[in-house]
Every structure is written in C-alpha cells, then in structure tokens.
Design an enzyme around this catalytic site. Structure first.
Site, short mmCIF file in Angstrom:
data_model
loop_
_atom_site.label_atom_id
_atom_site.label_comp_id
_atom_site.label_asym_id
_atom_site.label_seq_id
_atom_site.Cartn_x
_atom_site.Cartn_y
_atom_site.Cartn_z
N TYR A 107 21.20 7.98 -30.52
CA TYR A 107 22.01 7.95 -31.74
C TYR A 107 23.49 8.10 -31.40
O TYR A 107 23.85 8.84 -30.48
CB TYR A 107 21.64 9.10 -32.67
N TYR A 146 12.33 7.88 -28.57
CA TYR A 146 13.11 8.85 -27.80
C TYR A 146 12.42 10.22 -27.82
O TYR A 146 11.68 10.54 -28.75
CB TYR A 146 14.53 8.96 -28.33
N ARG A 156 9.59 10.58 -30.59
CA ARG A 156 9.54 9.93 -31.90
C ARG A 156 9.14 8.47 -31.74
O ARG A 156 9.63 7.78 -30.86
CB ARG A 156 10.92 9.96 -32.59
N HIS A 159 11.80 4.20 -35.28
CA HIS A 159 11.85 4.35 -36.73
C HIS A 159 13.26 4.09 -37.26
O HIS A 159 14.25 4.18 -36.53
CB HIS A 159 11.40 5.75 -37.16
N HIS A 161 15.57 5.41 -40.62
CA HIS A 161 15.67 6.33 -41.76
C HIS A 161 16.15 5.56 -42.99
O HIS A 161 17.07 4.74 -42.89
CB HIS A 161 16.67 7.44 -41.47
#
Lengths: 241, 183
Positions: A107, A146, A156, A159, A161
């Site tokens: 991120y 990640y 995770r 995905h 959000h």
C-alpha cells in the site's frame, strides 16, 4: 424521505464483532449488543454526491497517479457491477470509493513497510458514482496478496476495499472484494469472521469474459447490495421528519 | 429479485485513509487535493459554529490512531439540506493523539428528537462500522426516545462543553462502553 425506511440488519450475516483469529478485534469489539430502534429522519437521510465532483480519471487507477504516458504495473482489470438494495432495486447516483495494494501487495501508506516496492505510478485509490441503472465500473490492476501482523503466518487474499453510500446514512457500508479462485480466502481470519459461507461467496468477484476486452484488459464482476427499505413502515418511523 | 441480502461488511483496515482521505494519507494532488467531507460549512451560513472534537478508545484505554469517523446531522434550520452546509463530514483520527475534529454547526432539534449528531466509526479491528450519537449537555435529552431507550448508559452519548464547542470520548469496551446503535 418516506421511501427510505430502513430494514433491520441481519447481524448474524455480517462478520462477528469479536473474531478469535483476527487479533485486532479483541480490544475493539464492544461487549454490549447494538441498541436497536425504529429509524428516524437521521438514519433515513444521507449525503448526496454529484458527478460534477469527479475528475476525469478518478475511476481509472491505472493512470490516475501515473506520470504522463505511464501506467501502473500489474495485470490490467476492469471491476464492474450493480449497486442494488435488498429489494432488488438499483441504487443510482451513489458514491463508491475503492482502495487497494499495488500488484506486489504494498500500500502507498506510511504505515505499510512491506518488502514489496511501491509503484511510482500507482496510488491505489479511485471513485465513481453509480449510473441511473445502479451500474458502476472502474479500471485498475490486480492487487497482490500480502502478509500482515496477526500473530502467525497470515496473508491477505488479493482484495479491493469498497466504501459505499446509500440513500439513508444507516445504509452506509464498507466491505472488501475478493477474486474467484484465490486459495487465501479460505485461510484469511478477516474473511472467515463472516459466519455464513454464502455471505463470503457474495464478496468474491467472478471473471467476466463478456466485459473482457480482447488483447487489452480482463473484467471481474462484483455486485453490491445495500440494506433495503421496509415495505411496511415502522410505527413512529416518521417521527422527526 | 426481492430476496437479496445486504453485502457482508468487512473491516476498513489500517489503510482506509488511502481510499477515503487520500490527501491526509499523503497522496498529493489526488481528487484535486481536497478530501471529501473535510469542510462542512461551505458558505456564509447562519448558525452556531462549534468544534466537535472526540477520541475513540480501545479496551486498553489506548486511543485509536487509525480510525475514520463520519458524522451526519441536521442543520440549524432542522433540515438535512440547508444551503451552505453539508450536514455530512468525514475526518481521520489524528495519527499521534487519535483526536478528531469537526468544524460544524450545532444541529436543531427535529420533531421530538433532541439535537444530536450521528457518528459512524470504521477502523482496523472493527468488522462492521459502529454507529452512535452525540447529544449535548445543554439540551433536554429526556424527551428523545433514542436517548431514553439507552437507559442508564445514555450518558455515554453526551458530549462535554469546551471553549469552542464540545468533546466526546467514545469507549469501545470497559465500564464506560459507549452505546452503539443500529436501526
């Protein structure tokens, strides 16, 4: 306003407040049950957002942070679907905001120090407003899986959000979209805090070859459902309107 | 159709800022450099200007420094659509202290409801957004049916007066756990 009566939420369908294997919930889940009452004007109304606020590339994460002539690194995808309420009615004119990791699972956030590198041409956020038929669409790159600190070997699933507005503020929802076939879905404590397998399945986007553009970009379909509007008004529901 | 169920919620996670307050997250220039909901008062409006500050605490009493808070409230004219005022605001909790601040207008009473602000909290570890209300210490809240329904815990929703507005402490757990609601 009279049309916006809110149906009670099925809290057994949503992830449980305390998920044993999702460590962050332990100190953040309230012990008391939520206080339930018939909706008032405050819950039945909500903010409205118009197309005028959108920039030309807000819905294109491939280019919306990229230098001129550049684009984000990763498999190119379209994510699209329809926003409906529980009564099956399309919900037009509603803001959808998305955010995600880059193709390496990193991120663009000061608190993310994962080894995978940042992509200088990728911010990881986008937004759009549903059309008159409730449809939405944006372009992005496939996010990477990640690892995350949860006390074990936790990864995770890939995905995206989603933040979604409805007509009434009580319909406000944040969720995550997963990708068909990802083996991490079954292993993820955040996903598995949802008790019902059918509810999880509804968060899994499907490859959509009908919207896939040959020699260009693949498409995934993800439909979103907001709380419905009750057919029978609650007694006293109009108080305060 | 007609038998759909709401999409299940998932946590906003620790990086909610990227999607919802990208300028706060340091994504310079994104969305014109203006985070949505940052300014609620958009014109020279009539009303009592207040700063509503707050902080969300976890079960250890530690402030949440990674939360996002949205509010929705009536305007001073008792509507949710007054010119020059959005009725809706969005703020991150500060990454050091956890304090959030909304520069807003004091809401009017609406119908039989005392003046109040609806608050929605999302963060890592919160699986379904938490909704509560802020009531004011200088209003008669006993006529408000949501307030009275909360019984002996209702006072957890009452803000304290400050020099330029009000402050609310929101406790996710413990003896002072805030009343969270869901219609």
């Amino acid at each position: 306003m009279t049309e916006n009566l809110i149906k009670p939420r099925d809290l057994d369908w949503h992830p449980q407040p305390v998920a044993k294997d999702y460590r962050s919930t332990h100190l953040r889940a309230p012990a008391h049950a939520r206080l339930h009452y018939a909706p008032t004007a405050t819950e039945m109304t909500g903010p409205a957002f118009g197309h005028a606020m959108l920039g030309e590339y807000d819905d294109d994460l491939i280019v919306n942070y990229a230098a001129a002539g550049q684009s984000a690194i990763g498999p190119r995808i379209i994510v699209h679907g329809t926003l409906r309420d529980e009564d099956g009615r399309p919900v037009p004119g509603k803001l959808i905001e998305v955010w995600q990791a880059n193709a390496g699972g990193r991120y663009r956030h000061k608190k993310d120090d994962y080894t995978a590198p940042l992509d200088e041409n990728f911010a990881g956020c986008g937004r759009c407003i549903t059309g008159t038929d409730g449809a939405y669409s944006f372009r992005t790159i496939l996010p990477g899986a990640y690892p995350w600190p949860n006390g074990g070997n936790d990864w995770r699933p890939a995905h995206i959000h989603f933040s979604v507005f409805g007509d009434g503020f009580a319909q406000r929802l944040i969720t995550q979209m997963y990708f068909e076939g990802d083996p991490h879905i079954a292993l993820c404590p955040i996903v598995q805090s949802i008790p019902d397998a059918a509810a999880i399945d509804r968060l899994v986007a499907r490859l959509d070859m009908t919207k896939t553009v040959p020699m260009d970009i693949r498409a995934y379909r993800f439909d979103i459902v907001l709380r419905g509007r009750s057919a029978t008004p609650f007694e006293n529901a109009m108080e305060g309107t | 159709m007609g038998d759909l169920k709401e999409s299940a919620s998932q946590t906003a996670g620790p990086y909610v800022h990227i999607g919802c307050v990208p300028s706060f997250a340091g994504l310079s220039g994104m969305y014109g450099g203006r985070d949505l909901g940052a300014s609620m008062i958009t014109d020279d409006v009539i009303g009592h200007r207040i700063a509503v500050t707050g902080c969300v605490y976890d079960g250890d009493g530690a402030p949440l420094t990674d939360a996002m808070i949205e509010i929705w409230q009536a305007a001073p004219d008792g509507t949710f659509a007054m010119d020059g005022f959005s009725s809706w605001g969005r703020q991150p909790s500060a990454s050091d202290t956890g304090v959030f601040t909304f520069n807003t207008l004091k809401p009017a009473a609406i119908g039989n409801q005392a003046p109040h602000i609806m608050v929605w909290i999302v963060a890592r570890g919160i699986n379904l957004g938490l909704t509560t209300r802020i009531y004011f210490p200088d209003e008669d809240n006993r006529s408000d049916r949501v307030f009275t329904l909360a019984g002996g815990r209702a006072d957890t929703m009452v803000a304290t007066a400050t020099a330029d507005g009000y402050h609310i402490d929101i406790h996710l757990q413990g003896p002072n756990e805030t009343v969270f609601v869901d219609v």
